[in-house]
Motif scaffolding. Structure first.
Motif, PDB file in Angstrom:
ATOM      1  N   ALA A  77       0.815  -1.205   0.000  1.00  9.64           N
ATOM      2  CA  ALA A  77       0.000   0.000   0.000  1.00  9.64           C
ATOM      3  C   ALA A  77       0.854   1.263   0.000  1.00  9.64           C
ATOM      4  O   ALA A  77       1.933   1.319   0.594  1.00  9.64           O
ATOM      5  CB  ALA A  77      -0.924  -0.001   1.216  1.00  9.64           C
TER       6      ALA A  77
ATOM      7  N   LEU B 275      -1.995   6.501   2.002  1.00 11.04           N
ATOM      8  CA  LEU B 275      -3.324   6.027   2.373  1.00 11.04           C
ATOM      9  C   LEU B 275      -3.520   5.920   3.877  1.00 11.04           C
ATOM     10  O   LEU B 275      -4.656   5.785   4.344  1.00 11.04           O
ATOM     11  CB  LEU B 275      -3.592   4.658   1.736  1.00 11.04           C
ATOM     12  CG  LEU B 275      -3.872   4.666   0.240  1.00 11.04           C
ATOM     13  CD1 LEU B 275      -3.867   3.243  -0.311  1.00 11.04           C
ATOM     14  CD2 LEU B 275      -5.206   5.347  -0.051  1.00 11.04           C
TER      15      LEU B 275
ATOM     16  N   THR C  46      -4.578   2.233   7.428  1.00  8.55           N
ATOM     17  CA  THR C  46      -4.451   2.341   5.975  1.00  8.55           C
ATOM     18  C   THR C  46      -5.718   1.924   5.250  1.00  8.55           C
ATOM     19  O   THR C  46      -5.941   2.316   4.105  1.00  8.55           O
ATOM     20  CB  THR C  46      -3.264   1.477   5.509  1.00  8.55           C
ATOM     21  OG1 THR C  46      -2.087   1.929   6.186  1.00  8.55           O
ATOM     22  CG2 THR C  46      -3.044   1.557   4.015  1.00  8.55           C
ATOM     23  N   PHE C  47      -6.547   1.133   5.900  1.00  4.35           N
ATOM     24  CA  PHE C  47      -7.809   0.695   5.305  1.00  4.35           C
ATOM     25  C   PHE C  47      -8.772   0.397   6.438  1.00  4.35           C
ATOM     26  O   PHE C  47      -8.427   0.478   7.614  1.00  4.35           O
ATOM     27  CB  PHE C  47      -7.603  -0.538   4.422  1.00  4.35           C
ATOM     28  CG  PHE C  47      -7.362  -1.821   5.200  1.00  4.35           C
ATOM     29  CD1 PHE C  47      -8.280  -2.855   5.154  1.00  4.35           C
ATOM     30  CD2 PHE C  47      -6.221  -1.977   5.975  1.00  4.35           C
ATOM     31  CE1 PHE C  47      -8.062  -4.027   5.862  1.00  4.35           C
ATOM     32  CE2 PHE C  47      -5.989  -3.147   6.682  1.00  4.35           C
ATOM     33  CZ  PHE C  47      -6.909  -4.177   6.627  1.00  4.35           C
TER      34      PHE C  47
ATOM     35  N   TYR D  59      -9.934   9.231  -1.204  1.00  2.95           N
ATOM     36  CA  TYR D  59      -9.784   7.782  -1.210  1.00  2.95           C
ATOM     37  C   TYR D  59     -10.278   7.179  -2.521  1.00  2.95           C
ATOM     38  O   TYR D  59      -9.624   6.318  -3.127  1.00  2.95           O
ATOM     39  CB  TYR D  59     -10.543   7.158  -0.036  1.00  2.95           C
ATOM     40  CG  TYR D  59      -9.833   7.245   1.290  1.00  2.95           C
ATOM     41  CD1 TYR D  59      -8.600   6.633   1.498  1.00  2.95           C
ATOM     42  CD2 TYR D  59     -10.409   7.934   2.360  1.00  2.95           C
ATOM     43  CE1 TYR D  59      -7.952   6.711   2.726  1.00  2.95           C
ATOM     44  CE2 TYR D  59      -9.776   8.018   3.595  1.00  2.95           C
ATOM     45  CZ  TYR D  59      -8.548   7.398   3.769  1.00  2.95           C
ATOM     46  OH  TYR D  59      -7.907   7.471   4.986  1.00  2.95           O
TER      47      TYR D  59
ATOM     48  N   GLN E  97      -5.219   2.550  -5.667  1.00  9.21           N
ATOM     49  CA  GLN E  97      -5.207   1.314  -4.889  1.00  9.21           C
ATOM     50  C   GLN E  97      -6.496   1.082  -4.113  1.00  9.21           C
ATOM     51  O   GLN E  97      -6.617   0.067  -3.420  1.00  9.21           O
ATOM     52  CB  GLN E  97      -4.022   1.307  -3.916  1.00  9.21           C
ATOM     53  CG  GLN E  97      -2.661   1.160  -4.586  1.00  9.21           C
ATOM     54  CD  GLN E  97      -1.542   1.046  -3.571  1.00  9.21           C
ATOM     55  OE1 GLN E  97      -1.587   1.646  -2.496  1.00  9.21           O
ATOM     56  NE2 GLN E  97      -0.520   0.280  -3.901  1.00  9.21           N
ATOM     57  N   VAL E  98      -7.450   1.969  -4.222  1.00  7.64           N
ATOM     58  CA  VAL E  98      -8.697   1.872  -3.452  1.00  7.64           C
ATOM     59  C   VAL E  98      -9.816   1.344  -4.336  1.00  7.64           C
ATOM     60  O   VAL E  98     -10.068   1.868  -5.425  1.00  7.64           O
ATOM     61  CB  VAL E  98      -9.079   3.237  -2.840  1.00  7.64           C
ATOM     62  CG1 VAL E  98     -10.467   3.172  -2.200  1.00  7.64           C
ATOM     63  CG2 VAL E  98      -8.041   3.649  -1.804  1.00  7.64           C
TER      64      VAL E  98
ATOM     65  N   LEU F 135      -9.305  -1.528   0.180  1.00  6.62           N
ATOM     66  CA  LEU F 135      -8.221  -1.578  -0.799  1.00  6.62           C
ATOM     67  C   LEU F 135      -8.551  -2.588  -1.894  1.00  6.62           C
ATOM     68  O   LEU F 135      -9.329  -3.522  -1.686  1.00  6.62           O
ATOM     69  CB  LEU F 135      -6.907  -1.964  -0.123  1.00  6.62           C
ATOM     70  CG  LEU F 135      -6.389  -1.022   0.971  1.00  6.62           C
ATOM     71  CD1 LEU F 135      -5.056  -1.536   1.504  1.00  6.62           C
ATOM     72  CD2 LEU F 135      -6.247   0.402   0.465  1.00  6.62           C
TER      73      LEU F 135
ATOM     74  N   PRO G 290      -1.722  -4.047   3.060  1.00  7.66           N
ATOM     75  CA  PRO G 290      -1.704  -2.763   3.770  1.00  7.66           C
ATOM     76  C   PRO G 290      -0.517  -2.611   4.717  1.00  7.66           C
ATOM     77  O   PRO G 290      -0.650  -2.101   5.830  1.00  7.66           O
ATOM     78  CB  PRO G 290      -3.033  -2.794   4.530  1.00  7.66           C
ATOM     79  CG  PRO G 290      -3.293  -4.229   4.774  1.00  7.66           C
ATOM     80  CD  PRO G 290      -2.771  -4.957   3.556  1.00  7.66           C
TER      81      PRO G 290
ATOM     82  N   SER H 203      -8.835  -7.912   5.112  1.00  9.66           N
ATOM     83  CA  SER H 203      -9.563  -7.307   3.999  1.00  9.66           C
ATOM     84  C   SER H 203     -10.961  -7.893   3.843  1.00  9.66           C
ATOM     85  O   SER H 203     -11.357  -8.855   4.495  1.00  9.66           O
ATOM     86  CB  SER H 203      -8.782  -7.512   2.700  1.00  9.66           C
ATOM     87  OG  SER H 203      -9.016  -8.808   2.170  1.00  9.66           O
TER      88      SER H 203
END
Length: 552
Positions: A362, A366, A390-391, A416, A421-422, A466, A472, A487
């Protein structure tokens, strides 16, 4: 430093029955099926044991995991929610509820009203305890909003005993529930229980052995057999991984924790507590929940596809096999459920070498702190603006005036969503408006997965997803981890769900089920009634024929 101890030697030395060695019991396959409810339920969570890992190594298991693989097998189980972390995952296994009902939305969340500088609340702490901080806390079940199977068993019949033993305090809390007879966990130095609970001979014995193991260090374990084929050195974040064999320097507790020795100690303690309390030998069904944690530490520290993970899983298979053999020798009528709190993603450096070119780390921009700093500069606002990582959940500074908060939320969502990457960024209002998910979990939309993790009091002001295979952990981060999980994607959501009881007709059902189905399934097996609609999960019928183990 000394060479590795065999799992059998460690278990025998730690949990040898008083009066001599245990003699082997009857072969499980040849024993008749018992009638009535089992006397002991054993529920095992293997931290970060993804369905991908189970399917990769299943053909090689000959011990405990091999036994369970010849039971009732659901190879496509789901931790169906979005936040696939340790605490939320463990909270689903014995409650039958998703995080939206358990209240356990993450390992940590932000409470901007908390009387501590970082505003972080740990899922298994009592932040009201005097002197408590997010790093030095009192372990507690206060944040779990629902009962566990053990809680309900003890309410229905006070003769039932409920015990949890785990390598992490949050696993012991979320599986043990509110009112276990006892629970033990590793605190980073030794196995402990809640304040006021005296140590037992089994715990003292395990702790002495572990202290000796850590103090003496360990020479490398030979890498042989199938694990040799997984051996390949990879450079990741300034470290070499992929060809290790669990050597450790004297006194290195972190290396002990990220090795098969840690799970051996956890299972040894569980076996010793079982013996001391005579679980499974009383007038009512007992529950023993075990959280084995080394697979998670190995996954974070070395990734999921190297020699280290191979050796870890082969060792865990042996350790569980010896534990089950011990129960057989004691002639205990027990049933086992095994699953995981989440899956995991291998490190991107190895994935790129192995046909996944899109795997990447990542962008540090972010991180919520960095993103919040950029938004504050863009809008001319004071303060940190955003809290989070980061997420996942991101919180907006509530000290901002309402108009400025609205501007900050809109700017954060736009920033975002514009990042390459999102995959998705949604506000809490968008998530809260979604209906509760239903149907096969693999068919759920990303919004439905987020809704299953949403709690109006604890969830963030927005949620950031992400893209697949984005790890991340940024390049050159200070983290000791090279790989992770958490995730919304299926490599983190899919876990095996395995059941076994002596004499039951084995079967395999490849269609999807959820970890929230484990609790009502076990309740059905022991005849414990559940009120309709009281849990998110459903009872899985473990009878391969026309009969059923579920309530009629």
């Amino acid at each position: 430093m000394k060479p590795p101890i065999l799992a059998a030697a460690l278990l025998a030395s730690l949990v040898a029955a008083p009066g001599g060695a245990v003699q082997p019991g009857p072969a499980p396959a040849s024993a008749p099926a018992p009638s009535g409810p089992p006397k002991l339920l054993i529920v095992i969570s293997v931290d970060q044991f993804s369905a991908d890992l189970y399917n990769e190594y299943r053909q090689y298991f000959t011990g405990g995991l091999g036994r369970l693989s010849h039971g009732m097998v659901f190879p496509m189980g789901f931790q169906s929610h979005a936040a696939t972390e340790t605490c939320p995952g463990h909270s689903t296994i014995l409650t039958g509820d998703r995080p939206a009902r358990t209240g356990i939305v993450a390992n940590e969340w932000i409470d901007q009203g908390a009387a501590r500088d970082d505003k972080k609340i740990y899922c298994a702490e009592d932040e009201t305890a005097p002197g408590s901080t997010s790093d030095h806390y009192t372990v507690s079940d206060r944040h779990l909003r629902v009962p566990t199977l053990g809680d309900l068993m003890r309410r229905a019949d006070p003769r039932s005993r409920s015990v949890a033993v785990a390598g992490k305090d949050r696993a012991a809390i979320m599986m043990g529930g509110h009112d276990p007879n006892t629970r033990w966990w590793w605190d980073g130095r030794t196995f402990v229980a809640r304040a006021g609970v005296a140590a037992t001979p089994a715990m003292d014995s395990v702790n002495r052995m572990v202290a000796e193991e850590i103090a003496s260090g360990r020479t490398a374990t030979p890498i042989t057999g199938i694990c040799e084929s997984r051996r390949r050195a990879i450079q990741a974040n300034g470290r070499t991984v992929g060809d290790g064999a669990f050597a450790r320097a004297p006194g290195d507790r972190s290396a002990f924790r990220a090795s098969p020795d840690f799970d051996r100690a956890i299972v040894a303690l569980a076996a010793g507590v079982r013996d001391e309390m005579h679980l499974g030998e009383g007038p009512a069904t007992d529950l023993l929940a075990i959280g084995v944690s080394a697979t998670d530490y190995v996954g974070h520290g070395f990734g999921t596809q190297g020699s280290e993970m191979c050796m870890q899983l082969m060792a865990l298979d042996r350790t569980l096999g010896e534990f089950f053999d011990r129960l057989d020798a004691a002639h205990i009528d027990y049933a086992v459920a095994l699953t995981a709190d989440h899956g995991g993603l291998d490190l991107p450096e190895r994935a790129r070498d192995e046909a996944i070119p899109e795997a990447q780390r990542a962008d540090p921009a972010l991180n919520a702190t960095a993103m919040g700093r950029a938004i504050a500069q863009q809008l001319g606002l004071p303060g940190p603006v955003l809290f989070g990582d980061t997420f996942g959940d991101v919180w907006v500074d509530r000290a901002l005036p309402p108009a400025d908060r609205a501007r900050a939320i809109a700017a954060a969502l736009a920033a975002y969503r514009a990042h390459p990457q999102v995959a998705l960024a949604l506000s809490r209002d968008e998530i809260a408006a979604a209906p509760a998910p239903a149907g096969p979990p693999e068919s759920w939309s990303l919004l439905q997965r987020l809704r299953a993790s949403y709690d109006p009091e604890r969830s963030g002001d927005l949620y950031v997803v992400l893209k697949p295979r984005v790890t991340p952990i940024s390049e050159n981060s200070r983290s000791s981890a090279v790989a992770t999980h958490g995730s919304i994607w299926d490599y983190d959501r899919r876990v095996p769900i395995l059941f076994w009881r002596r004499g039951m007709t084995p079967f395999e059902q490849p269609m999807s089920v959820e970890t929230v189905d484990i609790m009502p399934t076990l309740a059905g097996l022991i005849g414990l009634p559940l009120a309709p609609g009281s849990v998110d999960g459903r009872c899985l019928d473990l009878d391969a024929g026309p009969g059923t183990t579920c309530p009629q």
